[in-house]
Scaffold this motif. Structure first.
Motif, PDB file in Angstrom:
ATOM      1  N   ARG A 131      44.964   6.307 -38.109  1.00 59.39           N
ATOM      2  CA  ARG A 131      45.497   5.699 -36.892  1.00 59.39           C
ATOM      3  C   ARG A 131      47.024   5.774 -36.888  1.00 59.39           C
ATOM      4  O   ARG A 131      47.650   6.133 -35.899  1.00 59.39           O
ATOM      5  CB  ARG A 131      45.030   4.232 -36.839  1.00 59.39           C
ATOM      6  N   ARG A 132      47.641   5.453 -38.042  1.00 54.69           N
ATOM      7  CA  ARG A 132      49.099   5.419 -38.089  1.00 54.69           C
ATOM      8  C   ARG A 132      49.711   6.817 -38.073  1.00 54.69           C
ATOM      9  O   ARG A 132      50.806   7.016 -37.549  1.00 54.69           O
ATOM     10  CB  ARG A 132      49.555   4.623 -39.318  1.00 54.69           C
ATOM     11  N   LEU A 133      49.031   7.788 -38.671  1.00 53.51           N
ATOM     12  CA  LEU A 133      49.576   9.149 -38.710  1.00 53.51           C
ATOM     13  C   LEU A 133      49.460   9.838 -37.361  1.00 53.51           C
ATOM     14  O   LEU A 133      50.253  10.728 -37.052  1.00 53.51           O
ATOM     15  CB  LEU A 133      48.866   9.972 -39.788  1.00 53.51           C
ATOM     16  N   GLY A 134      48.474   9.453 -36.572  1.00 51.40           N
ATOM     17  CA  GLY A 134      48.295  10.084 -35.267  1.00 51.40           C
ATOM     18  C   GLY A 134      47.639  11.449 -35.377  1.00 51.40           C
ATOM     19  O   GLY A 134      47.303  11.898 -36.483  1.00 51.40           O
ATOM     20  N   PRO A 135      47.467  12.141 -34.239  1.00 53.27           N
ATOM     21  CA  PRO A 135      46.768  13.428 -34.259  1.00 53.27           C
ATOM     22  C   PRO A 135      47.650  14.535 -34.850  1.00 53.27           C
ATOM     23  O   PRO A 135      48.837  14.338 -35.078  1.00 53.27           O
ATOM     24  CB  PRO A 135      46.474  13.686 -32.781  1.00 53.27           C
ATOM     25  N   GLY A 136      47.038  15.660 -35.116  1.00 57.35           N
ATOM     26  CA  GLY A 136      47.802  16.840 -35.522  1.00 57.35           C
ATOM     27  C   GLY A 136      48.051  16.935 -37.014  1.00 57.35           C
ATOM     28  O   GLY A 136      48.846  17.756 -37.470  1.00 57.35           O
ATOM     29  N   VAL A 137      47.363  16.100 -37.809  1.00 55.91           N
ATOM     30  CA  VAL A 137      47.542  16.173 -39.255  1.00 55.91           C
ATOM     31  C   VAL A 137      46.214  15.788 -39.907  1.00 55.91           C
ATOM     32  O   VAL A 137      45.465  14.960 -39.364  1.00 55.91           O
ATOM     33  CB  VAL A 137      48.713  15.240 -39.700  1.00 55.91           C
ATOM     34  N   ALA A 138      45.897  16.434 -41.028  1.00 58.24           N
ATOM     35  CA  ALA A 138      44.677  16.086 -41.758  1.00 58.24           C
ATOM     36  C   ALA A 138      45.006  15.068 -42.844  1.00 58.24           C
ATOM     37  O   ALA A 138      46.181  14.818 -43.135  1.00 58.24           O
ATOM     38  CB  ALA A 138      44.072  17.347 -42.369  1.00 58.24           C
ATOM     39  N   VAL A 139      43.980  14.445 -43.422  1.00 60.03           N
ATOM     40  CA  VAL A 139      44.212  13.482 -44.506  1.00 60.03           C
ATOM     41  C   VAL A 139      43.419  13.885 -45.748  1.00 60.03           C
ATOM     42  O   VAL A 139      42.369  14.530 -45.645  1.00 60.03           O
ATOM     43  CB  VAL A 139      43.833  12.036 -44.114  1.00 60.03           C
ATOM     44  N   GLN A 140      43.950  13.492 -46.900  1.00 55.30           N
ATOM     45  CA  GLN A 140      43.276  13.740 -48.164  1.00 55.30           C
ATOM     46  C   GLN A 140      43.177  12.427 -48.940  1.00 55.30           C
ATOM     47  O   GLN A 140      44.151  11.687 -49.033  1.00 55.30           O
ATOM     48  CB  GLN A 140      44.058  14.757 -48.990  1.00 55.30           C
ATOM     49  N   GLY A 141      42.014  12.157 -49.498  1.00 51.46           N
ATOM     50  CA  GLY A 141      41.852  10.978 -50.345  1.00 51.46           C
ATOM     51  C   GLY A 141      40.446  10.432 -50.237  1.00 51.46           C
ATOM     52  O   GLY A 141      39.574  11.072 -49.685  1.00 51.46           O
ATOM     53  N   ASN A 142      40.284   9.221 -50.744  1.00 54.58           N
ATOM     54  CA  ASN A 142      41.210   8.361 -51.446  1.00 54.58           C
ATOM     55  C   ASN A 142      40.481   7.353 -52.294  1.00 54.58           C
ATOM     56  O   ASN A 142      40.790   6.167 -52.291  1.00 54.58           O
ATOM     57  CB  ASN A 142      42.205   7.715 -50.481  1.00 54.58           C
ATOM     58  N   LEU A 143      39.543   7.836 -53.107  1.00 55.52           N
ATOM     59  CA  LEU A 143      38.763   6.965 -53.993  1.00 55.52           C
ATOM     60  C   LEU A 143      39.602   6.536 -55.204  1.00 55.52           C
ATOM     61  O   LEU A 143      40.298   7.356 -55.800  1.00 55.52           O
ATOM     62  CB  LEU A 143      37.539   7.754 -54.481  1.00 55.52           C
ATOM     63  N   ASP A 144      39.517   5.258 -55.580  1.00 57.22           N
ATOM     64  CA  ASP A 144      40.159   4.803 -56.816  1.00 57.22           C
ATOM     65  C   ASP A 144      39.564   5.585 -57.991  1.00 57.22           C
ATOM     66  O   ASP A 144      38.349   5.590 -58.180  1.00 57.22           O
ATOM     67  CB  ASP A 144      39.900   3.293 -56.989  1.00 57.22           C
ATOM     68  N   PRO A 145      40.415   6.275 -58.790  1.00 57.05           N
ATOM     69  CA  PRO A 145      39.884   7.109 -59.883  1.00 57.05           C
ATOM     70  C   PRO A 145      38.983   6.321 -60.842  1.00 57.05           C
ATOM     71  O   PRO A 145      38.061   6.886 -61.429  1.00 57.05           O
ATOM     72  CB  PRO A 145      41.144   7.572 -60.629  1.00 57.05           C
ATOM     73  N   LEU A 146      39.224   5.025 -60.982  1.00 60.55           N
ATOM     74  CA  LEU A 146      38.405   4.221 -61.893  1.00 60.55           C
ATOM     75  C   LEU A 146      36.980   4.064 -61.390  1.00 60.55           C
ATOM     76  O   LEU A 146      36.078   3.714 -62.164  1.00 60.55           O
ATOM     77  CB  LEU A 146      39.052   2.850 -62.113  1.00 60.55           C
ATOM     78  N   LEU A 147      36.755   4.309 -60.101  1.00 58.59           N
ATOM     79  CA  LEU A 147      35.383   4.227 -59.574  1.00 58.59           C
ATOM     80  C   LEU A 147      34.493   5.321 -60.147  1.00 58.59           C
ATOM     81  O   LEU A 147      33.273   5.196 -60.140  1.00 58.59           O
ATOM     82  CB  LEU A 147      35.386   4.272 -58.046  1.00 58.59           C
ATOM     83  N   LEU A 148      35.104   6.407 -60.668  1.00 58.81           N
ATOM     84  CA  LEU A 148      34.290   7.437 -61.328  1.00 58.81           C
ATOM     85  C   LEU A 148      33.573   6.851 -62.541  1.00 58.81           C
ATOM     86  O   LEU A 148      32.535   7.364 -62.951  1.00 58.81           O
ATOM     87  CB  LEU A 148      35.158   8.626 -61.763  1.00 58.81           C
ATOM     88  N   ASP A 149      34.126   5.784 -63.105  1.00 63.58           N
ATOM     89  CA  ASP A 149      33.507   5.154 -64.277  1.00 63.58           C
ATOM     90  C   ASP A 149      32.558   4.029 -63.881  1.00 63.58           C
ATOM     91  O   ASP A 149      31.984   3.370 -64.751  1.00 63.58           O
ATOM     92  CB  ASP A 149      34.582   4.577 -65.206  1.00 63.58           C
ATOM     93  N   ALA A 150      32.411   3.771 -62.590  1.00 61.83           N
ATOM     94  CA  ALA A 150      31.575   2.651 -62.136  1.00 61.83           C
ATOM     95  C   ALA A 150      30.108   3.063 -62.109  1.00 61.83           C
ATOM     96  O   ALA A 150      29.783   4.253 -62.066  1.00 61.83           O
ATOM     97  CB  ALA A 150      32.017   2.214 -60.746  1.00 61.83           C
ATOM     98  N   PRO A 151      29.220   2.093 -62.107  1.00 67.01           N
ATOM     99  CA  PRO A 151      27.798   2.416 -61.953  1.00 67.01           C
ATOM    100  C   PRO A 151      27.579   3.157 -60.627  1.00 67.01           C
ATOM    101  O   PRO A 151      28.274   2.906 -59.645  1.00 67.01           O
ATOM    102  CB  PRO A 151      27.120   1.039 -61.916  1.00 67.01           C
ATOM    103  N   ARG A 152      26.612   4.051 -60.615  1.00 71.50           N
ATOM    104  CA  ARG A 152      26.388   4.916 -59.453  1.00 71.50           C
ATOM    105  C   ARG A 152      26.213   4.159 -58.125  1.00 71.50           C
ATOM    106  O   ARG A 152      26.765   4.591 -57.116  1.00 71.50           O
ATOM    107  CB  ARG A 152      25.181   5.850 -59.670  1.00 71.50           C
ATOM    108  N   PRO A 153      25.457   3.045 -58.094  1.00 71.74           N
ATOM    109  CA  PRO A 153      25.297   2.388 -56.778  1.00 71.74           C
ATOM    110  C   PRO A 153      26.635   1.954 -56.176  1.00 71.74           C
ATOM    111  O   PRO A 153      26.867   2.145 -54.977  1.00 71.74           O
ATOM    112  CB  PRO A 153      24.413   1.175 -57.096  1.00 71.74           C
ATOM    113  N   LEU A 154      27.534   1.415 -56.998  1.00 73.87           N
ATOM    114  CA  LEU A 154      28.844   1.010 -56.479  1.00 73.87           C
ATOM    115  C   LEU A 154      29.664   2.254 -56.112  1.00 73.87           C
ATOM    116  O   LEU A 154      30.305   2.301 -55.059  1.00 73.87           O
ATOM    117  CB  LEU A 154      29.594   0.147 -57.510  1.00 73.87           C
ATOM    118  N   LEU A 155      29.629   3.263 -56.977  1.00 77.23           N
ATOM    119  CA  LEU A 155      30.346   4.518 -56.690  1.00 77.23           C
ATOM    120  C   LEU A 155      29.890   5.080 -55.335  1.00 77.23           C
ATOM    121  O   LEU A 155      30.708   5.458 -54.494  1.00 77.23           O
ATOM    122  CB  LEU A 155      30.094   5.517 -57.825  1.00 77.23           C
TER     123      LEU A 155
END
Lengths: 342, 342
Positions: free
Chosen positions: A271-295
């Protein structure tokens, strides 16, 4: 679709949301540790065949949609005239930091074709290996992030010396930033010329600045790099962490894609960036270590928030940590593809 | 107006914007260093007369509008059963961190009147010294911030162990948070009973969490503390750093005043927080070391952005650093008063 990453960067339709991970080549992988057992990090960076090999490991093991050149944002320092080393457990150490006018004036605007030829050679090897299969991302550090290492002499908590230089000697600061941004511009241009199909600019520590300081002391220099790269047709991902308050200014500075860390919800960012640009992200890297249901719940949350984007590249909010299981990373790639398959 | 700080917290008219500084008692002051030359930090915290003396130093030297009790957010750890020490140059070190269910179950819900009597005694001494002159702020650490020290064993970059516990064992995490929030609630209630006229809750490291994680794992526990303190008539400042994406949730968790670090412009914060709450902040602490013209420009910027607030307490975005000159801090107090005098 081999090029879904590049298509998402350009906001074109994709068959599934592309996924790659910051630090996808690294210590969490046994294949990488096997190479590291025989070579230092800087050796891997400096021997093109090793850099290429390590770059390919996660492409083979995880099925990610992009390869990112194995390198370090500090590689341009030695040819600038500032040697550094990696001290065990401490990260980079610069024994002669840049703190005075003389230090700044001594910095060399080197020729990357000559002084970082090994990086460009690694790119060429990788393009041969990956062509038509996986796009290759090159990268560099942004001026503030590089300056913070150069001035502090390593990692920092408060960036106190860097900010004192910036606030206290603005004219010298801008001269320093001009040199750094020109070094980075040339380096990234050379990566594109060697075959990098996308570029990520890492302004990892710029979130330490307020928007008013960013606008005055940083933005023009990042723009110098990004407006030049726009003249190539290669997409550029403009990434930082802790940049929740800087998004609009980062957008102004440039980039085809804005990389957002896990703190800022993607729907807010879009919303803040507006149109005309793509976004990349944005999972907390520590979630890779979380149990699968939460991940899975958190991946679903990221995908739902990204649904309004004209282009979305799934990634973490920062790099994978060494303790993470490669299985979790592989699971994320498969899960994101499955949930977003059109 | 001796109580302009308290009046601003309650969004009542003031004759000038009140000013105080996080870490206004500390190593940047010669008077403090003189005391520290003879006593350890923990001795100063534990001897009520010394804690009171050190608390008064910046009130005398700078003319700030509030005193904040000299203490450490980790003081409740030893009576909970977790000893710690300050290692030279490293910050707090907890040799037996909290990582298992047994560790969490062993934590003691102690009686602050008994086990932290010295803190309450310092408050009583200070109230006698300061009465009718300068209001006294008490404080405590919020559950996530305390948990991060308890789990990591000290300061942390990625809060990896803390997040792994939070994500991996949510039931245990919530039990841990319940204990911490009840400890903090009792401790802050005891400070109010002893005479603290305002409270600041420091959730210094909570900016390491995404909003979705904050809402699920943190918010109910902060609310437990803050909704109870609302029943006293004492204003509560709810502070964190890197919380640009958490403001709305922090507001929901409670507090009379929301403390904002320097990264989030106050006008944005005020708009997002809505009416019915005051704001505190938010100059970058490093600006105290900047040349006066830039310092004045940035103060003016903070004051302009705060002009729409129903209550504003001027402060830094984080604590004063040891290298800062007390003259600069004194200048800020005078300048803010002068610029906002009605």
């Amino acid at each position: 679709m081999w090029d879904r990453f590049l298509r998402a960067c350009r906001r074109e339709p994709v068959d599934a949301t592309p996924v790659w991970f910051m630090r996808q080549a690294g210590r969490y992988m046994a294949e990488y540790r096997a190479v590291r057992a025989k070579h230092t990090l800087l050796e891997i960076c400096r021997i093109p065949e090793l850099a290429a090999e390590v770059t390919l490991q996660p492409v083979r093991a995880l099925g990610v949609d992009a390869a990112i050149l194995f390198a370090d944002i500090l590689l341009p320092l030695p040819p600038m005239g500032v040697p550094f080393e990696f001290a065990a457990g401490e990260g980079p150490v610069i024994h002669a930091p840049v703190r005075t006018r003389a230090d700044v004036e001594r910095l060399r605007l080197f020729d990357p074709e000559e002084d970082l030829a090994h990086v460009l050679e690694a790119i060429r090897i990788l393009r041969r290996e990956l062509d038509g299969k996986t796009p290759l991302i090159g990268f560099g550090g942004a001026p503030f992030t590089l300056a913070s290492y150069l001035v502090e002499g390593g990692k920092s908590t408060h960036y106190a010396r860097t900010k004192r230089l910036m606030y206290g000697e603005p004219e010298l600061w801008h001269a320093f930033m001009r040199t750094l941004s020109e070094v980075v511009r040339r380096y990234l241009r050379a990566q594109v010329a060697a075959g990098a199909q996308a570029i990520q600019l890492f302004d990892s520590w710029v979130g330490a600045l307020s928007p008013v300081d960013y606008a005055e002391f940083i933005l023009p220099h990042v723009k110098h790099i990004l407006s030049d790269l726009e003249a190539t047709s290669v997409p550029v991902i403009h990434f930082g962490t802790g940049t929740g308050s800087l998004l609009e200014l980062q957008r102004e500075a440039g980039g085809t894609v804005i990389g957002v860390d896990y703190r800022t919800p993607l729907d807010d960012a879009i919303r803040r960036l507006g149109p005309g640009v793509a976004v990349q992200g944005n999972l907390d890297p520590l979630l890779l270590d979380a149990p699968r249901p939460l991940l899975m719940r958190r991946i679903d949350d990221v995908l739902a928030r990204a649904s309004g984007a004209s282009g979305h590249i799934f990634n973490l909010g920062h790099g994978i940590l060494p303790e993470t299981s490669p299985d979790a990373a592989k699971f994320v790639v498969e899960y994101v593809h499955e949930r977003t398959r059109r």
